[in-house]
Design a protein around this motif. Structure first.
Motif, short mmCIF file in Angstrom:
data_model
loop_
_atom_site.label_atom_id
_atom_site.label_comp_id
_atom_site.label_asym_id
_atom_site.label_seq_id
_atom_site.Cartn_x
_atom_site.Cartn_y
_atom_site.Cartn_z
N ASP A 155 93.79 -20.50 107.04
CA ASP A 155 95.73 -20.29 106.40
C ASP A 155 95.44 -19.67 105.32
O ASP A 155 96.44 -18.54 104.90
N THR A 176 93.37 -16.85 105.55
CA THR A 176 93.58 -15.24 106.57
C THR A 176 94.95 -15.06 106.67
O THR A 176 95.41 -14.23 106.54
N HIS A 177 95.93 -16.49 107.34
CA HIS A 177 96.85 -16.10 107.70
C HIS A 177 97.53 -15.40 106.45
O HIS A 177 98.87 -14.03 106.07
N CYS A 207 96.56 -11.03 106.30
CA CYS A 207 97.27 -11.20 107.81
C CYS A 207 99.04 -10.31 106.97
O CYS A 207 99.46 -9.08 107.03
N LYS A 208 100.23 -11.76 106.29
CA LYS A 208 101.26 -11.93 106.25
C LYS A 208 101.12 -9.90 105.24
O LYS A 208 102.39 -9.31 104.87
N LYS A 236 95.11 -8.34 112.09
CA LYS A 236 95.60 -9.94 112.34
C LYS A 236 93.89 -11.83 111.94
O LYS A 236 93.05 -10.92 111.85
N ILE A 237 94.49 -12.30 112.66
CA ILE A 237 93.03 -13.04 112.81
C ILE A 237 92.34 -13.56 114.09
O ILE A 237 93.00 -13.50 115.33
N TYR A 255 90.57 -16.26 115.04
CA TYR A 255 90.04 -17.79 115.04
C TYR A 255 89.21 -18.01 115.32
O TYR A 255 88.80 -17.88 116.91
N CYS A 297 99.19 -20.87 112.20
CA CYS A 297 98.76 -19.43 112.17
C CYS A 297 99.71 -18.87 113.69
O CYS A 297 98.70 -17.06 113.30
N GLU A 331 99.78 -15.07 113.96
CA GLU A 331 99.04 -13.75 113.36
C GLU A 331 97.71 -13.72 113.58
O GLU A 331 96.65 -13.17 114.10
N ILE A 332 97.68 -14.75 115.02
CA ILE A 332 96.38 -14.85 115.66
C ILE A 332 95.88 -13.95 116.85
O ILE A 332 96.89 -13.90 117.97
#
Length: 305
Positions: free
Chosen positions: A199, A201-202, A205-206, A214-215, A217, A236, A239-240
């Motif tokens: 969360d 990392t999300h 990225c936003k 991006k993520i 994972y 998430c 954004e992955i």
């Protein structure tokens, strides 16, 4: 006397059999899983099959392809010579394989933390991004791994987060024109690492707000740090951009730990994921037996259809 039709049939059969042998299809006849592509796009790394393929990475890539893999990843790609990078890229192109992630050099996962906001650390990071563009072109890579570094303990967490976001925006500006995406990897290796949860990392990225950020994972790290893998991935998912695999405990191939990989991979498949899943783990058994066990494990967890 042999009839003409029988002669033609036998000649055709001999020709087809010879063609199978010459093309490597004989192995597939003996082993129905050989050269069968997987349902998801798994990416082994250098050394994972060296007992079967030898020390040369090019030979290993060819072996991976023969076993049904269609991607590789190589964290240390930036440390290879340009000539070796070019050779790897050409081999992948010839085999129709995809290059997964390599790590952008910035001094190590913990070093030169972006959370500190120090110019000298940011300069090292941006230099790594610039150099990564040239490497990516040689191997046709579209993703590079970024780890922001450790916490800067004398700063409030909000200030640290702002520093990370600003640095990543500048990195994204370097990578985006070349259609390269930095994928941020939250890790479980040390409690000192700034980036640890999906969360978090999300949110970053936003805030960076770029297709070049991006993520990544990593299922192994996220199982250790937070669990709830399917629920967290769903929250998430937008954004992955890249996924990595490793069972826990031990960070070995699926089926060796507690993660229900067949179920997790089925969920990823049903969500329509078409990207790479990096096999960032070790082999649980040494030697050729371990490599065969790894192949068996992936065939098992990939049999979700």
């Amino acid at each position: 006397m042999m009839k003409r039709n029988e002669f033609l049939k036998k000649s055709l059969l001999l020709g087809v059999t010879a063609g199978f042998a010459n093309s490597g299809m004989a192995a597939m006849l003996n082993n129905p899983t050989a050269e069968k592509t997987f349902n998801l796009n798994y990416a082994p790394h250098a050394g994972m099959f060296e007992n079967h393929a030898g020390k040369d990475f090019i030979d290993q890539i060819k072996f991976m392809h023969d076993q049904g893999f269609r991607s590789i990843e190589d964290n240390g790609m930036m440390g290879r010579s340009p000539a070796d990078q070019t050779k790897i890229g050409e081999t992948l192109a010839r085999l129709g394989m995809t290059m997964g992630v390599f790590v952008v050099e910035k001094g190590g996962n913990s070093a030169n933390t972006l959370a500190a906001g120090k110019k000298e650390y940011i300069d090292i990071f941006l230099k790594g991004c610039t150099e990564a563009v040239n490497v990516a072109k040689r191997v046709n890579a579209k993703w590079v791994t970024i780890v922001p570094g450790d916490y800067e303990r004398n700063l409030q967490i909000g200030i640290q987060t702002g520093h990370v976001i600003e640095a990543l925006r500048r990195g994204a500006d370097i990578l985006a024109p070349h259609n390269i995406t930095m994928v941020l990897e939250p890790l479980s290796d040390s409690p000192n690492l700034f980036l640890q949860n999906a969360d978090q990392t999300h949110l970053i990225c936003k805030a960076v707000n770029s297709p070049a950020c991006k993520i990544l994972y990593d299922i192994y790290h996220m199982q250790r740090n937070e669990g709830h893998l399917i629920m967290t991935m769903d929250k998430c998912w937008d954004e992955i951009a890249y996924i990595q695999i490793g069972d826990n405990p031990g960070r070995k191939e699926p089926t060796t730990g507690e993660i229900n990989y067949k179920n997790v991979l089925k969920h990823i498949y049903n969500k329509g994921y078409k990207g790479v899943l990096g096999m960032e783990h070790g082999n649980s058994i040494k030697g050729k037996d371990g490599e065969l066990a790894l192949l068996k494990a992936y065939r098992e967890v990939d049999s979700f259809i």
